[in-house]
Write an enzyme that holds these catalytic residues in place. Structure first.
Site, mmCIF file in Angstrom:
data_model
loop_
_atom_site.group_PDB
_atom_site.id
_atom_site.type_symbol
_atom_site.label_atom_id
_atom_site.label_comp_id
_atom_site.label_asym_id
_atom_site.label_seq_id
_atom_site.Cartn_x
_atom_site.Cartn_y
_atom_site.Cartn_z
ATOM 1 C CB SER A 203 -0.964 -0.043 1.192
ATOM 2 O OG SER A 203 -1.937 0.956 1.106
ATOM 3 N NE ARG B 279 -9.331 2.217 9.523
ATOM 4 C CZ ARG B 279 -8.166 1.966 8.985
ATOM 5 N NH1 ARG B 279 -7.613 2.855 8.172
ATOM 6 N NH2 ARG B 279 -7.523 0.848 9.232
ATOM 7 C CG ASP C 176 -5.687 -2.893 -4.818
ATOM 8 O OD1 ASP C 176 -6.450 -1.948 -4.557
ATOM 9 O OD2 ASP C 176 -4.486 -2.926 -4.455
ATOM 10 C CG HIS D 276 -5.594 -1.700 -0.965
ATOM 11 N ND1 HIS D 276 -4.473 -1.743 -1.773
ATOM 12 C CD2 HIS D 276 -5.219 -1.038 0.167
ATOM 13 C CE1 HIS D 276 -3.468 -1.131 -1.162
ATOM 14 N NE2 HIS D 276 -3.890 -0.714 0.020
ATOM 15 C CG ASP D 277 -7.407 -4.177 3.773
ATOM 16 O OD1 ASP D 277 -6.453 -3.401 3.563
ATOM 17 O OD2 ASP D 277 -8.238 -3.979 4.681
#
Length: 395
Positions: free
Chosen positions: A145, A214, A314, A347-348
């Site tokens: 990232s 968040r 992603d 993405h994670d």
């Protein structure tokens, strides 16, 4: 010979920030393995910490505690029996390195008086830690990232100090959509009535705004497919204490809302709102090609091996960014492999699918980028048109 985790702080006097300002800063770090072994620097992501593996102290939780425990440790891809592993918390954060919440010379938190930080500042602060530890050359620098951007920056800023780089789930820069979502996240914090222009220490904190920011972040970290599979339109089993929305009682509370609410609440317990603003801005403003004619020109002096890992699901750091990076390193005759992992997670995936990240990272460290062509334990998009420098796509 000491191979367990040790923690330390490097005091840097008169650290000059790239965008202006100079402060004495403390850089908190953790190290694993023996200092006599080759050193691997691991760069953490946006709200991560130096605690890349193993348990973390009280108050450090979630994705900041042991966040790559599956990759770093004895017998793992980044094997602490073979490598000296270092991870440093970056300036602007709130896990031991000097940041907005840290006490200034007047005894009060710096708050909005803290200088703006850049990814370049992170790289230079890590270099100071390594200097203190007596490490001149890095066997490898690895990051995912914005930590991947940090790793890339090492090959631009200190190419002579790096032998291998693994840039995972990252890009040379963010695109306009991600920049726009991060604008919304920042506005959520700064419009919180408790924000007080960043001078909220000692009073109510802008937890509501930070929680909204968040929620936006978590939505960015998952793919459309993974959110559909994981939540769909299912109704949550638990009910929130309050709904806020005046019409909420007439409609169901859904799983996706429950997930975002829970994680947002946990996040505000461990992270500082100003730090989030500072680090998010560093992410937004990073461009590997800045000051150069192109991305390839920016890394022209790097002669080591490069591994780029991209995930098909992603959209935060999409495949095109990984392709640009691989092209840039290949143009300069570096040994390069671009590993494209078929994954719907988002993405994670670089954090939650270590079985997909570990094998190429292990191969890079043990045998180099060109050896990745010989392995068959990696999933790539079928017929994806590249693995570079003499490497052929898997059949």
């Amino acid at each position: 010979m000491t191979r367990g985790r040790r923690e330390g702080v490097v005091d840097v006097e008169g650290f000059a920030f790239e965008r202006g300002g100079e402060l004495d800063v403390d850089i908190a770090y953790a190290e694993y393995g023996d200092r006599e072994d080759p050193t691997v620097l691991v760069c953490h992501a946006l709200t991560g910490s130096q605690y890349v593996a193993g348990p973390a102290p009280e108050g450090v939780s979630g994705q900041a505690a042991g966040w790559w425990d599956a990759l770093v440790g004895p017998g793992k891809p980044i094997d602490t029996r073979a490598y000296h592993v270092v991870c440093a918390n970056v300036p602007g954060s709130c896990y031991g390195t000097t940041g907005p919440a840290s006490e200034g010379p007047d005894g009060e938190p710096y708050g909005p008086d803290f200088p703006a930080v850049t990814v370049g500042d992170w790289t230079r602060s890590q270099a100071r830690v390594l200097d203190e530890l007596g490490v001149d050359t890095l066997y490898a620098v690895v990051g995912g990232s914005v930590g991947g951007m940090n790793a890339l920056d090492w090959t631009k800023r200190y190419p002579e100090r790096v032998e291998r780089v693994a840039a995972i789930a990252t890009s040379p820069r963010l695109d306009a959509q991600c920049l726009g979502l991060n604008v919304a996240a920042r506005r959520a914090i700064t419009n919180d009535p408790n924000f007080g222009d960043g001078d909220y220490y000692g009073g109510p904190e802008p937890s509501g705004g930070l929680a909204v920011a968040r929620r936006i972040g978590h939505t960015m970290y998952l793919s459309k497919t993974s959110m559909s599979d994981r939540f769909g339109r299912r109704v949550a089993e638990r009910q929130p204490d309050e709904r806020g929305d005046p019409s909420a009682d007439s409609f169901p509370y859904r799983d996706v809302a429950s997930y975002l609410d829970y994680n947002a609440e946990r996040f505000t317990e461990r992270f500082d709102a100003n730090s989030y603003l500072y680090l998010l801005r560093a992410l937004d403003e990073y461009d590997l090609a800045e000051g150069h004619a192109s991305t390839a020109d920016a890394v022209a002096d790097y002669e080591g091996d490069a591994l780029v890992v991209s995930f098909t699901g992603d959209w935060h750091f999409p495949l095109e960014g990984g392709e640009e990076l691989a092209d840039a390193y290949e143009e300069n005759a570096a040994a390069v492999a671009h590993d494209v992992v078929e994954s719907d997670y988002g993405h994670d995936a670089f954090l939650v699918e270590p079985d997909r990240v570990g094998p190429p990272v292990r191969t890079l460290l043990e045998r180099g980028a060109t050896a990745l062509a010989e392995t068959d334990d990696r999933d790539r998009t079928p017929d994806y048109p590249r693995v570079c420098t003499g490497l052929l796509p898997d059949a």
